[in-house]
Design an enzyme around this catalytic site. Structure first.
Site, PDB file in Angstrom:
ATOM      1  N   ASN A 189       0.777  -1.191   0.067  1.00 52.57           N
ATOM      2  CA  ASN A 189      -0.011   0.069   0.027  1.00 52.57           C
ATOM      3  C   ASN A 189       1.107   1.020   0.019  1.00 52.57           C
ATOM      4  O   ASN A 189       1.418   1.488   0.965  1.00 52.57           O
ATOM      5  CB  ASN A 189      -0.902   0.180   1.110  1.00 52.57           C
ATOM      6  CG  ASN A 189      -1.963   1.308   1.475  1.00 52.57           C
ATOM      7  OD1 ASN A 189      -1.309   2.267   0.976  1.00 52.57           O
ATOM      8  ND2 ASN A 189      -3.184   1.168   1.684  1.00 52.57           N
ATOM      9  N   GLU A 221      -3.915   1.896  -3.070  1.00 56.07           N
ATOM     10  CA  GLU A 221      -4.071   3.507  -2.743  1.00 56.07           C
ATOM     11  C   GLU A 221      -3.070   4.174  -3.656  1.00 56.07           C
ATOM     12  O   GLU A 221      -2.316   5.033  -3.338  1.00 56.07           O
ATOM     13  CB  GLU A 221      -3.497   3.696  -1.227  1.00 56.07           C
ATOM     14  CG  GLU A 221      -4.847   3.570  -0.327  1.00 56.07           C
ATOM     15  CD  GLU A 221      -4.607   4.405   0.917  1.00 56.07           C
ATOM     16  OE1 GLU A 221      -5.265   5.414   0.998  1.00 56.07           O
ATOM     17  OE2 GLU A 221      -4.354   4.023   1.960  1.00 56.07           O
ATOM     18  N   ASP A 272      -4.076  -4.541   0.974  1.00 51.34           N
ATOM     19  CA  ASP A 272      -4.391  -4.183   2.415  1.00 51.34           C
ATOM     20  C   ASP A 272      -5.956  -4.424   2.583  1.00 51.34           C
ATOM     21  O   ASP A 272      -6.710  -4.039   2.303  1.00 51.34           O
ATOM     22  CB  ASP A 272      -4.175  -2.584   2.037  1.00 51.34           C
ATOM     23  CG  ASP A 272      -4.498  -1.754   3.397  1.00 51.34           C
ATOM     24  OD1 ASP A 272      -5.017  -2.547   4.446  1.00 51.34           O
ATOM     25  OD2 ASP A 272      -4.570  -0.632   3.549  1.00 51.34           O
ATOM     26  N   ASN A 291      -7.101  -4.157   5.578  1.00 49.95           N
ATOM     27  CA  ASN A 291      -7.770  -3.413   6.706  1.00 49.95           C
ATOM     28  C   ASN A 291      -8.416  -4.400   7.832  1.00 49.95           C
ATOM     29  O   ASN A 291      -9.610  -4.020   8.291  1.00 49.95           O
ATOM     30  CB  ASN A 291      -8.774  -2.244   6.235  1.00 49.95           C
ATOM     31  CG  ASN A 291      -8.074  -1.074   5.873  1.00 49.95           C
ATOM     32  OD1 ASN A 291      -7.140  -0.539   6.677  1.00 49.95           O
ATOM     33  ND2 ASN A 291      -8.330  -0.453   4.641  1.00 49.95           N
ATOM     34  N   ASP A 306      -1.779  -6.025   6.144  1.00 52.76           N
ATOM     35  CA  ASP A 306      -1.747  -6.332   4.891  1.00 52.76           C
ATOM     36  C   ASP A 306      -1.064  -7.716   4.767  1.00 52.76           C
ATOM     37  O   ASP A 306      -0.063  -8.440   5.367  1.00 52.76           O
ATOM     38  CB  ASP A 306      -0.355  -5.477   4.311  1.00 52.76           C
ATOM     39  CG  ASP A 306      -0.680  -4.106   4.629  1.00 52.76           C
ATOM     40  OD1 ASP A 306      -1.120  -3.587   3.405  1.00 52.76           O
ATOM     41  OD2 ASP A 306      -0.258  -3.282   5.536  1.00 52.76           O
ATOM     42  N   ASP A 337       2.727   4.818   5.068  1.00 51.74           N
ATOM     43  CA  ASP A 337       2.598   4.190   6.282  1.00 51.74           C
ATOM     44  C   ASP A 337       2.432   2.775   6.392  1.00 51.74           C
ATOM     45  O   ASP A 337       2.376   2.148   7.454  1.00 51.74           O
ATOM     46  CB  ASP A 337       1.334   4.827   7.176  1.00 51.74           C
ATOM     47  CG  ASP A 337       0.030   5.198   6.073  1.00 51.74           C
ATOM     48  OD1 ASP A 337      -0.033   4.545   4.765  1.00 51.74           O
ATOM     49  OD2 ASP A 337      -0.810   5.851   6.496  1.00 51.74           O
ATOM     50  N   HIS A 338       2.376   2.118   5.373  1.00 53.55           N
ATOM     51  CA  HIS A 338       2.622   0.582   4.950  1.00 53.55           C
ATOM     52  C   HIS A 338       3.989   0.252   4.511  1.00 53.55           C
ATOM     53  O   HIS A 338       4.724   1.103   3.817  1.00 53.55           O
ATOM     54  CB  HIS A 338       1.430   0.045   4.231  1.00 53.55           C
ATOM     55  CG  HIS A 338      -0.076   0.164   4.533  1.00 53.55           C
ATOM     56  ND1 HIS A 338      -0.847  -0.601   4.913  1.00 53.55           N
ATOM     57  CD2 HIS A 338      -0.749   1.733   4.595  1.00 53.55           C
ATOM     58  CE1 HIS A 338      -1.763  -0.002   5.279  1.00 53.55           C
ATOM     59  NE2 HIS A 338      -1.932   1.313   4.786  1.00 53.55           N
TER      60      HIS A 338
END
Length: 265
Positions: free
Chosen positions: A7, A34, A149, A151, A226, A255-256
DNA sequence: ATGTCATGAAAATCATGA
Protein backbone atom coordinates in the site's frame (compact mmCIF):
# COMPACT_ATOMS: atom_id res chain seq x y z
CA UNK A 1 8.03 -16.27 -8.54
CA UNK A 2 8.24 -13.43 -6.02
CA UNK A 3 4.90 -11.68 -5.43
CA UNK A 4 4.67 -8.56 -3.24
CA UNK A 5 1.87 -6.38 -1.94
CA UNK A 6 2.45 -2.74 -1.00
CA UNK A 7 0.00 0.00 0.00
CA UNK A 8 1.93 2.99 -1.31
CA UNK A 9 -0.43 5.77 -0.08
CA UNK A 10 -0.31 7.86 -3.25
CA UNK A 11 1.56 7.04 -6.47
CA UNK A 12 2.67 10.63 -7.03
CA UNK A 13 4.02 11.17 -3.53
CA UNK A 14 5.56 7.70 -3.31
CA UNK A 15 7.21 7.25 -6.71
CA UNK A 16 10.85 7.68 -5.55
CA UNK A 17 10.41 5.37 -2.55
CA UNK A 18 8.52 2.84 -4.66
CA UNK A 19 11.22 2.74 -7.35
CA UNK A 20 14.00 2.39 -4.77
CA UNK A 21 12.20 -0.58 -3.23
CA UNK A 22 11.48 -2.17 -6.64
CA UNK A 23 15.15 -1.88 -7.62
CA UNK A 24 16.32 -3.66 -4.51
CA UNK A 25 13.49 -6.16 -3.91
CA UNK A 26 12.96 -7.02 -7.59
CA UNK A 27 9.60 -8.74 -7.18
CA UNK A 28 8.27 -10.48 -10.29
CA UNK A 29 4.82 -9.17 -9.44
CA UNK A 30 3.90 -6.17 -7.28
CA UNK A 31 0.31 -5.54 -6.22
CA UNK A 32 -0.14 -1.90 -5.27
CA UNK A 33 -2.93 -0.24 -3.29
CA UNK A 34 -3.96 3.35 -2.68
CA UNK A 35 -2.76 4.83 -5.95
CA UNK A 36 -4.98 7.85 -5.12
CA UNK A 37 -4.92 8.58 -8.83
CA UNK A 38 -6.83 8.06 -12.03
CA UNK A 39 -5.28 5.64 -14.55
CA UNK A 40 -3.87 8.54 -16.61
CA UNK A 41 -2.03 9.84 -13.54
CA UNK A 42 0.05 6.68 -13.10
CA UNK A 43 3.40 6.96 -14.91
CA UNK A 44 4.32 3.86 -16.92
CA UNK A 45 7.80 4.72 -18.13
CA UNK A 46 9.75 4.30 -14.85
CA UNK A 47 8.19 0.84 -14.42
CA UNK A 48 8.55 -0.22 -18.05
CA UNK A 49 12.20 0.89 -17.93
CA UNK A 50 12.60 -1.71 -15.19
CA UNK A 51 10.86 -4.42 -17.19
CA UNK A 52 7.43 -4.16 -15.60
CA UNK A 53 4.15 -4.10 -17.41
CA UNK A 54 1.63 -1.83 -15.67
CA UNK A 55 -2.09 -2.55 -15.23
CA UNK A 56 -4.09 -0.05 -13.21
CA UNK A 57 -7.58 0.34 -11.83
CA UNK A 58 -7.55 3.95 -10.70
CA UNK A 59 -9.96 6.44 -9.17
CA UNK A 60 -9.75 10.16 -8.57
CA UNK A 61 -8.37 11.08 -5.18
CA UNK A 62 -8.84 7.85 -3.28
CA UNK A 63 -8.41 4.09 -3.52
CA UNK A 64 -6.92 2.70 -6.74
CA UNK A 65 -5.04 -0.58 -7.25
CA UNK A 66 -2.44 -1.79 -9.74
CA UNK A 67 -0.45 -4.80 -10.86
CA UNK A 68 3.17 -4.53 -11.96
CA UNK A 69 4.56 -7.66 -13.59
CA UNK A 70 7.87 -8.65 -15.14
CA UNK A 71 6.29 -11.97 -16.16
CA UNK A 72 3.75 -12.51 -18.95
CA UNK A 73 0.36 -11.22 -17.85
CA UNK A 74 -3.08 -11.98 -19.26
CA UNK A 75 -6.80 -11.96 -18.52
CA UNK A 76 -6.79 -8.72 -16.51
CA UNK A 77 -10.11 -7.89 -14.85
CA UNK A 78 -10.98 -4.82 -12.81
CA UNK A 79 -13.46 -4.44 -9.96
CA UNK A 80 -14.81 -6.87 -7.37
CA UNK A 81 -17.80 -8.74 -8.79
CA UNK A 82 -21.14 -8.59 -7.01
CA UNK A 83 -22.18 -4.93 -7.28
CA UNK A 84 -21.94 -3.22 -10.65
CA UNK A 85 -23.01 0.07 -9.02
CA UNK A 86 -19.96 0.15 -6.69
CA UNK A 87 -17.71 2.95 -8.01
CA UNK A 88 -14.77 2.28 -5.68
CA UNK A 89 -11.57 0.96 -7.32
CA UNK A 90 -10.41 -1.70 -4.86
CA UNK A 91 -9.87 -4.94 -6.80
CA UNK A 92 -7.81 -6.11 -9.81
CA UNK A 93 -6.99 -9.60 -11.07
CA UNK A 94 -4.62 -11.07 -13.61
CA UNK A 95 -2.95 -14.33 -14.49
CA UNK A 96 0.85 -14.26 -14.40
CA UNK A 97 2.88 -17.10 -15.79
CA UNK A 98 6.31 -18.14 -14.56
CA UNK A 99 7.08 -21.85 -14.37
CA UNK A 100 3.27 -22.18 -14.19
CA UNK A 101 0.30 -19.81 -14.20
CA UNK A 102 -0.86 -18.10 -11.02
CA UNK A 103 -4.03 -16.02 -10.68
CA UNK A 104 -3.25 -12.92 -8.59
CA UNK A 105 -5.92 -10.75 -6.99
CA UNK A 106 -4.86 -7.34 -5.65
CA UNK A 107 -7.27 -5.86 -3.13
CA UNK A 108 -7.77 -2.78 -1.01
CA UNK A 109 -10.42 -3.68 1.51
CA UNK A 110 -12.54 -0.81 2.90
CA UNK A 111 -11.35 0.70 6.19
CA UNK A 112 -14.88 0.75 7.62
CA UNK A 113 -14.50 3.46 10.26
CA UNK A 114 -16.43 4.84 11.96
CA UNK A 115 -18.20 1.70 13.13
CA UNK A 116 -21.05 1.17 13.38
CA UNK A 117 -22.30 3.15 10.41
CA UNK A 118 -22.65 3.08 6.63
CA UNK A 119 -18.90 2.77 6.07
CA UNK A 120 -18.78 -0.33 8.25
CA UNK A 121 -21.82 -1.75 6.48
CA UNK A 122 -19.96 -1.26 3.18
CA UNK A 123 -16.91 -3.06 4.58
CA UNK A 124 -18.97 -6.09 5.64
CA UNK A 125 -20.85 -6.17 2.34
CA UNK A 126 -17.55 -5.95 0.45
CA UNK A 127 -16.20 -8.87 2.50
CA UNK A 128 -19.27 -10.92 1.58
CA UNK A 129 -18.66 -10.16 -2.11
CA UNK A 130 -15.02 -11.15 -1.67
CA UNK A 131 -16.03 -14.45 -0.08
CA UNK A 132 -18.14 -15.17 -3.14
CA UNK A 133 -15.28 -14.38 -5.54
CA UNK A 134 -12.81 -16.44 -3.48
CA UNK A 135 -15.24 -19.36 -3.57
CA UNK A 136 -15.45 -19.11 -7.37
CA UNK A 137 -11.70 -19.02 -7.82
CA UNK A 138 -11.01 -21.84 -5.35
CA UNK A 139 -13.32 -24.07 -7.40
CA UNK A 140 -10.75 -23.90 -10.19
CA UNK A 141 -8.27 -25.79 -7.97
CA UNK A 142 -5.38 -23.71 -9.28
CA UNK A 143 -2.76 -21.51 -7.59
CA UNK A 144 -4.50 -18.25 -6.61
CA UNK A 145 -3.15 -15.38 -4.47
CA UNK A 146 -5.32 -12.80 -2.69
CA UNK A 147 -2.98 -10.02 -1.61
CA UNK A 148 -3.38 -6.49 -0.40
CA UNK A 149 -4.38 -4.13 2.37
CA UNK A 150 -7.15 -6.04 4.13
CA UNK A 151 -7.70 -3.41 6.84
CA UNK A 152 -8.14 -6.39 9.18
CA UNK A 153 -6.15 -7.11 12.34
CA UNK A 154 -6.75 -10.86 12.53
CA UNK A 155 -5.67 -11.57 16.11
CA UNK A 156 -4.54 -9.68 19.24
CA UNK A 157 -0.93 -10.63 18.52
CA UNK A 158 -1.22 -8.68 15.25
CA UNK A 159 -1.28 -5.37 17.15
CA UNK A 160 1.25 -3.80 19.50
CA UNK A 161 -1.62 -2.47 21.60
CA UNK A 162 -4.71 -4.59 20.86
CA UNK A 163 -6.63 -2.88 23.64
CA UNK A 164 -6.51 0.36 21.63
CA UNK A 165 -8.39 -1.26 18.70
CA UNK A 166 -11.35 -2.94 20.39
CA UNK A 167 -13.89 -0.42 19.02
CA UNK A 168 -12.18 -0.04 15.63
CA UNK A 169 -13.53 -1.39 12.34
CA UNK A 170 -10.17 -3.13 11.75
CA UNK A 171 -10.57 -5.32 14.83
CA UNK A 172 -14.27 -5.62 15.65
CA UNK A 173 -15.59 -9.15 16.21
CA UNK A 174 -17.59 -9.09 12.95
CA UNK A 175 -14.48 -8.09 11.02
CA UNK A 176 -12.40 -10.86 12.53
CA UNK A 177 -15.21 -13.36 11.97
CA UNK A 178 -15.19 -12.48 8.27
CA UNK A 179 -11.42 -13.09 8.22
CA UNK A 180 -11.91 -16.50 9.81
CA UNK A 181 -14.59 -17.33 7.22
CA UNK A 182 -12.08 -16.56 4.47
CA UNK A 183 -9.52 -18.90 6.04
CA UNK A 184 -12.23 -21.55 6.52
CA UNK A 185 -12.77 -21.56 2.76
CA UNK A 186 -9.30 -23.09 2.54
CA UNK A 187 -6.93 -20.11 2.35
CA UNK A 188 -3.49 -19.97 3.99
CA UNK A 189 -2.09 -16.82 5.66
CA UNK A 190 1.40 -16.82 4.15
CA UNK A 191 3.23 -14.91 6.88
CA UNK A 192 1.84 -17.13 9.61
CA UNK A 193 2.56 -20.28 7.58
CA UNK A 194 6.31 -19.65 7.37
CA UNK A 195 7.03 -17.89 10.66
CA UNK A 196 9.67 -19.50 12.84
CA UNK A 197 8.50 -21.36 15.92
CA UNK A 198 7.80 -19.02 18.79
CA UNK A 199 6.51 -19.65 22.30
CA UNK A 200 2.72 -19.14 22.51
CA UNK A 201 3.04 -16.01 24.64
CA UNK A 202 5.60 -14.32 22.40
CA UNK A 203 4.85 -10.83 21.13
CA UNK A 204 5.17 -11.44 17.41
CA UNK A 205 5.56 -7.84 16.22
CA UNK A 206 5.11 -8.82 12.57
CA UNK A 207 3.55 -5.47 11.74
CA UNK A 208 2.92 -3.98 8.28
CA UNK A 209 1.45 -0.55 9.18
CA UNK A 210 2.50 2.19 11.57
CA UNK A 211 0.41 5.37 11.79
CA UNK A 212 2.12 8.62 10.83
CA UNK A 213 0.85 10.11 14.09
CA UNK A 214 2.06 10.04 17.67
CA UNK A 215 5.46 8.51 16.95
CA UNK A 216 3.94 5.13 16.14
CA UNK A 217 6.95 3.98 14.10
CA UNK A 218 9.49 5.10 16.70
CA UNK A 219 7.56 3.17 19.35
CA UNK A 220 6.93 0.16 17.08
CA UNK A 221 3.23 0.74 17.73
CA UNK A 222 2.11 -1.13 14.62
CA UNK A 223 -0.53 -3.51 13.31
CA UNK A 224 -0.52 -6.34 10.77
CA UNK A 225 -3.19 -5.56 8.18
CA UNK A 226 -1.46 -6.32 4.84
CA UNK A 227 -1.83 -9.99 3.99
CA UNK A 228 -1.27 -12.60 1.32
CA UNK A 229 -3.82 -15.44 1.38
CA UNK A 230 -3.08 -18.51 -0.73
CA UNK A 231 -5.29 -21.15 -2.31
CA UNK A 232 -4.29 -24.72 -1.37
CA UNK A 233 -2.57 -25.16 -4.72
CA UNK A 234 -0.58 -21.94 -4.15
CA UNK A 235 0.20 -22.87 -0.53
CA UNK A 236 1.78 -26.08 -1.80
CA UNK A 237 4.26 -23.90 -3.73
CA UNK A 238 5.06 -21.51 -0.84
CA UNK A 239 8.79 -21.21 -0.13
CA UNK A 240 9.09 -17.99 1.86
CA UNK A 241 7.13 -14.99 3.15
CA UNK A 242 8.60 -11.80 4.59
CA UNK A 243 7.77 -8.25 5.64
CA UNK A 244 10.12 -5.52 4.37
CA UNK A 245 9.96 -3.65 7.67
CA UNK A 246 12.97 -1.29 7.18
CA UNK A 247 11.13 0.44 4.31
CA UNK A 248 9.01 2.24 6.94
CA UNK A 249 12.08 4.00 8.35
CA UNK A 250 13.18 5.59 5.08
CA UNK A 251 12.66 9.08 3.74
CA UNK A 252 9.08 10.03 2.88
CA UNK A 253 7.70 6.55 3.50
CA UNK A 254 4.23 5.12 3.08
CA UNK A 255 2.55 4.26 6.36
CA UNK A 256 2.53 0.62 5.12
CA UNK A 257 5.50 -1.60 4.17
CA UNK A 258 5.76 -4.28 1.46
CA UNK A 259 4.96 -7.91 2.23
CA UNK A 260 6.06 -10.64 -0.17
CA UNK A 261 6.07 -14.35 -0.86
CA UNK A 262 8.30 -16.61 -2.91
CA UNK A 263 6.48 -19.36 -4.81
CA UNK A 264 7.94 -22.34 -6.65
CA UNK A 265 6.04 -21.24 -9.75
C1' DA B 1 -6.92 10.89 23.29
C1' DT B 2 -3.46 12.13 18.77
C1' DG B 3 2.02 14.63 18.00
C1' DT B 4 0.61 13.05 10.26
C1' DC B 5 0.18 12.67 5.45
C1' DA B 6 -1.95 12.83 0.67
C1' DT B 7 -5.31 14.60 -2.33
C1' DG B 8 -8.59 17.82 -4.51
C1' DA B 9 -11.35 21.86 -4.68
C1' DA B 10 -10.91 26.24 -4.02
C1' DA B 11 -8.28 29.73 -4.13
C1' DA B 12 -2.69 29.90 -0.68
C1' DT B 13 -6.69 27.23 3.56
C1' DC B 14 -9.96 23.55 4.24
C1' DA B 15 -12.50 19.02 3.96
C1' DT B 16 -11.94 14.20 3.49
C1' DG B 17 -10.00 9.67 4.17
C1' DA B 18 -6.98 7.03 6.52
Amino acid sequence: MKIATFNINGIKARLPALLDWLDEARPDVALLQELKSVDEGVPHEPFEDRGYRVETHGQKGFNGVAILSRLPLEDVTRGLPGDDADPQARWIEATVTGARPVRVCGLYLPNGNPAPGPKYDYKLAWLARMEARVTELLALEEPVIFAGDYNIIPQPEDAARPEAWTEDALFLPQTRAAWRRLLALGLTDAIRAVQPHRPPAARLRDFTFWDYQAGAWDRDNGIRIDHLLLSPQAADLLEDAQIDKPVRGREKPSDHVPVWIELAA
